[in-house]
Design an enzyme around this catalytic site. Structure first.
Site, PDB file in Angstrom:
ATOM      1  N   THR A 350     -44.837  51.760 -20.904  1.00  0.00           N
ATOM      2  CA  THR A 350     -45.978  52.046 -20.055  1.00  0.00           C
ATOM      3  C   THR A 350     -47.178  51.544 -20.847  1.00  0.00           C
ATOM      4  OG1 THR A 350     -44.943  54.038 -19.105  1.00  0.00           O
ATOM      5  CG2 THR A 350     -47.322  53.960 -19.032  1.00  0.00           C
ATOM      6  N   GLY A 433     -42.851  57.739 -21.457  1.00  0.00           N
ATOM      7  CA  GLY A 433     -41.899  58.313 -20.517  1.00  0.00           C
ATOM      8  C   GLY A 433     -41.691  59.794 -20.696  1.00  0.00           C
TER       9      GLY A 433
END
Length: 530
Positions: A350, A433
């Protein structure tokens, strides 16, 4: 005060603007946008767009986005949920007919409608200042002219070589002679450059209603996906009210479900029941953080889902009664054994971006394609990497997060914001995550409980409870005596499969009129200001 003999780095300090990202080119792009007259929202979108190019394994325009925003130094924080929904034709029965008990990663069924571009264009229209084409210009330049591969990007890219090799377009674009590009090698994405140019001119419609959408839909359909042009045209994010908790005199803001931000608040509520004293990395403190996380994650996996499709007990999750009950279960002599099972899949990648501008507009911005390179599927003409966020769904009958038509999955990506005394104090976030909710609580506790500077807090060794009983992943830098003591108490420690998480944070010093920023040492990025 930092020990300057230790191999780390100082916090960044500036007067006017500050950006913190996980890639130097993104941080520089954000600063350049603000120097050109843009504000923090322009800068955050520009930085994210750059990272969609230069960190293709971590994020992309085929992913989702969540944002917290405080305008002009105010404590009035707004939230935007830019997560996508399943195709209208996708049901749990589709998986049952195929004998599947989980959503496969490299499957069109894992691809929800991407929400990032809808979020970028809406937030820019409402809160940006520069023309949208100017905001995307740095990313277009990198995609077209090329960018040099940095060390962490190369490492993560190399791990996914087999995944990329399985898709013809992914292999053509992202593998050179069957391998990931080396550190220092220049890589280009011409298809993505053309796609970004179309979006720069045509905005949201260029992505969701024209040839770009047709490219994605056609490719997914060719693989058995149920996506339609109507699904893309109907994709919309939404402004939502943040959820909050008070911690040590500060207010912590998170996006509400379907994200797991509320679980970061639950962990903080549990931690608030324990006195913070002594060594912030002592066995006792890590024991409390591990158990608070295990308990909060069990609640998450039982209850967090799309609030449009399921009853999510937000008030219960934030209640003192729940925090009291869970805190009372923690025994510092031994690890808890009886916890509900976890279901959350692990993933690595991410990007999180923190930006503050001269007017003290503060942006906490996160964008993700879930797993590294998402599904590993790439639309052939547009060069869009398709995320695998649908893997977050449960397939269990009766579960609130069970897959259903036009439904958003439980989301791991969470931006954070801190306010105090009527003013914004600190946009922050921690990538990673499954780790993210713990990462938020760990960072906030180390800064507010122990008075650590932000870079010191980020650099601390990390642990993460796994989905397997009392097993805990521990980074190699955890003290050996601490590891031994945690194992004596019943935890089973194993080496972390990857460096745990990636944080960026900016703190506003209202008394001095300055900004302090910190950036994750486990990534390639940097915090910079002017």
């Amino acid at each position: 005060m930092r020990n300057f003999e230790k191999p780390t780095r100082s916090v960044a300090v500036s007067r006017n603007t500050m950006a913190a990202t996980s890639h130097p080119s993104a941080t520089l792009a954000a600063l350049q946008i603000m120097e050109a007259g843009g504000n923090a929202m322009d800068a955050a979108i520009a930085a994210c767009a750059v990272q969609c190019v230069v960190e293709p394994g971590s994020t992309g325009i085929g992913g989702d986005c969540f944002v917290l925003y405080a305008a002009n130094g105010s404590d009035k924080v707004i939230a935007y949920n830019g997560s996508g929904r399943t195709p209208a034709a996708l049901t749990a029965g589709w998986f049952e007919e195929r004998g599947l008990t989980a959503v496969p990663r490299q499957s069109p069924a894992a691809v929800t409608i991407p929400g990032a571009i809808d979020a970028w264009t809406r937030l820019h229209a409402d809160h940006g200042r520069l023309p949208f084409g100017d905001v995307l210009a740095p990313a277009i330049r990198f995609a077209e002219e090329g960018y040099a591969i940095t060390p962490r990007v190369h490492r993560d890219w190399s791990i996914e070589e087999n995944v990329l090799a399985a898709d013809p377009t992914a292999a053509r674009i992202f593998l050179t002679g069957g391998r990931a590009p080396a550190i220092g090698e220049v890589h280009r994405q011409p298809e993505l450059a053309e796609t970004l140019k179309r979006i720069a001119v045509g905005g949201r419609a260029a992505f969701y209603e024209g040839p770009i959408a047709q490219d994605m839909v056609s490719y997914l359909n060719s693989l058995g996906g149920l996506h339609t042009m109507e699904d893309f045209a109907n994709a919309r994010g939404e402004y939502v009210d943040p959820v909050t908790t008070d911690f040590r005199g500060y207010t912590i803001h998170e996006c509400p479900p379907n994200g797991q931000g509320i679980i970061a608040l639950l962990i903080l509520n549990i931690l608030s029941r324990f006195e913070a004293k002594g060594d912030p990395q002592s066995p006792d403190r890590l024991h409390v953080e591990i158990e608070a996380t295990r308990l909060a994650y069990a609640a998450r996996d039982a209850w967090i889902a799309d609030p449009d499709k399921a009853d999510v007990p937000v008030a219960e999750l934030l209640s003192d009664a729940l925090a009291d009950r869970l805190a009372a279960m923690i025994d510092l002599e031994r690890a808890l054994i009886d916890l509900p099972p976890f279901e959350m899949p692990l993933h690595r990648d991410t990007v999180y971006i923190s930006v503050v501008d001269r007017d003290r507009n503060a942006v906490s911005f996160i964008n993700s394609i879930f797993d590294s390179f998402g599904t590993g599927l790439v639309a052939p003409r547009s060069g869009v990497i398709l995320h695998n966020r649908g893997q977050s769904f449960s397939l269990k009958p009766g579960h609130p997060n069970r897959v259903a038509p036009s439904k958003r999955p439980l989301h791991t990506i969470i931006p954070g914001m801190v306010t105090r005394n009527g003013r914004v104090e600190m946009p922050f976030g921690v990538m990673g995550g499954y780790y993210q909710a713990l990462g938020h609580a760990h960072l906030i506790s180390k800064v507010l409980d122990y008075g650590m500077d932000m870079q010191e807090a980020i650099d601390l060794p990390r642990v993460m409870p796994t989905s397997d009983g009392t097993k805990v992943e521990a980074e190699s830098t955890i003290d050996s005596a601490t590891k031994a003591e945690l194992e004596r108490r019943g935890f089973t420690l194993s080496p972390a499969q990857d460096p745990l998480g990636g944080a960026q944070v900016i703190r506003i010093d209202w008394d001095n009129g300055t900004l302090t920023g910190a950036s994750e040492s486990r990534k390639d990025g940097i915090a910079l200001g002017v």
